[in-house]
Design an enzyme around this catalytic site. Sequence first.
Site, short mmCIF file in Angstrom:
data_model
loop_
_atom_site.label_atom_id
_atom_site.label_comp_id
_atom_site.label_asym_id
_atom_site.label_seq_id
_atom_site.Cartn_x
_atom_site.Cartn_y
_atom_site.Cartn_z
N ILE A 13 9.56 4.10 24.04
CA ILE A 13 10.13 5.21 24.63
C ILE A 13 10.36 5.02 25.99
CG2 ILE A 13 8.27 6.82 24.83
CD1 ILE A 13 11.75 7.90 24.08
N GLU A 63 9.11 26.57 10.67
CA GLU A 63 8.63 25.75 12.20
C GLU A 63 8.25 26.13 13.20
OE1 GLU A 63 8.68 23.90 14.48
OE2 GLU A 63 9.29 22.00 13.09
N HIS A 116 34.75 -13.27 10.58
CA HIS A 116 34.80 -14.13 11.70
C HIS A 116 35.66 -13.71 12.78
CE1 HIS A 116 34.66 -17.24 14.23
NE2 HIS A 116 35.86 -17.30 14.72
N GLY A 121 2.85 4.30 31.44
CA GLY A 121 3.23 4.07 30.45
C GLY A 121 3.92 2.96 29.40
N GLY A 122 4.31 1.72 29.04
CA GLY A 122 5.03 0.84 28.80
C GLY A 122 5.07 -0.37 27.04
N THR A 178 10.71 16.37 17.07
CA THR A 178 10.41 16.13 18.14
C THR A 178 11.89 15.13 18.05
OG1 THR A 178 7.95 15.84 18.12
CG2 THR A 178 9.29 14.24 19.65
N GLY A 196 2.49 7.10 24.31
CA GLY A 196 1.91 7.56 23.28
C GLY A 196 1.92 8.53 22.95
N ARG A 197 1.35 9.51 21.51
CA ARG A 197 1.63 10.43 20.73
C ARG A 197 0.32 10.66 20.50
NH1 ARG A 197 6.04 13.16 21.75
NH2 ARG A 197 6.12 14.88 20.34
N LYS A 215 11.29 24.18 16.92
CA LYS A 215 12.27 23.91 16.89
C LYS A 215 12.83 23.13 15.83
CE LYS A 215 13.89 24.15 21.67
NZ LYS A 215 14.92 23.55 22.59
#
Length: 450
Positions: free
Chosen positions: A178, A33, A429, A174-175, A40, A256-257, A36
């Site tokens: 996230i 890695e 219920h 961006g919509g 993500t 986006g990514r 971290k």
Amino acid sequence: MKEFDVVVIGAGPGGYVPAIRAAQLGKKVAIVERKKIGGTCLNVGCIPSKALLRHSEMVEEIQKANSWGIKTGELSIDFPKLMKRKDQVVQTLTGGVQHLLKRNNITFFQGEALISDALVVSIGDGKIKGKDILLATGSTPFIPPIKGLDKINYHTTDSFFDLKELPKSMTIIGGGVISIELAFAMAPLGTKVTIIEVAPDILLTEDLDARKIIKKQLQKKNIQTIIKAKIQEVQKGKVILADQEISFDTLLVATGRKPNIEVTKELNLKMDASNKFVAVNDDYETSKKHVYAVGDLVGGYQLAHAASAEGLIAVHAMNGDHPQPLDQTKIPRCVYTHPEIASFGLNEEQAKNAGYDVKITTSNLAGNAKAIAMGETEGFIKIISDHQYEEILGAVIVGANATELIGEILAMKHSEGTMNELASMVHAHPAISEAIGENANALLKQAIHM
């Protein structure tokens, strides 16, 4: 040079989960890695965003309680303390992953990985070799070519969770999921939020009826939403559109990514038809034998649990177990707004195109006893089924705890149950899940409360 049975590149959910499974299968495993542990999701995605969303939900619960007669006095926000709690949540989970890697005798390497054609992985001055390589390198934020963006300070989702002070005003370009989640997280804390989306609508990946409810909630929270926006330029403190200017003191670009494919270049892996993602087979093996790729590298759903599931298939394939291909229609998709959205499978159009005799049943939460008692009546349960065989093809839930409730319908589909079995279940219920049973009974024209 140390040799391993499996070398995993990336310690996010698409990496550490299959690494642990490979170790459970008796493999000698290494994981590399560059940033971290947890990737993500744990550090700058799923987990910190849900911590912030929980904070905002509590603010709204306090406000609701006041309207019901539970008086709490003046509400104040200690933002640094909230962010400290977010850090504690992240540290708890990343520490847990570190513990799991150690417990399973997985060797961890910190650093940038470079892979040669001979499956030798270079990490700094050191080298290791793997019989099989699993690429789980994830993605990075995509930054659109907006004029002036390179000249100002702005946040991406990779840096947003390092905020030290609560913004007075925040504009989000961006919509997508996230973006909307973070708008829901920040507005109840007191931040004036504006969302700018160039597409015809926000949350285009979600059900149309679900979108309508979320847009209504955005309006209630005084979150301005601009769609079909024509962004001309970004300057310090403002976004210039074709017809107006939007001021801000904090700018978040969440558009986006894009996959981290740098590590694959020396391997000359075949790309898919879009030339954006690595091409893989049903076992997630790439065009090069013994090299597998999962998660954001291979397209599909950019979800942590999808990457983990793909990684598990890959390591079982390495083990010669001939795993079943991953059924994309059984992957839950969740949006942690308030109310939440959860879905899986085919929508009506997709089901019809697949040749099914489609039947849609919808049960609203407005008449559900538990939802009324909770003050959470906004939402619905929609199930897409095949009329002939009562097969469950897909579902959408909008409402409180939707991301938990979706599991009941998905479990029924996964176990090859039909709408008839779903209708015959006895639900507690009062419970919001009663609406699931009502929905299934509606298909049989036996619903009681609809």
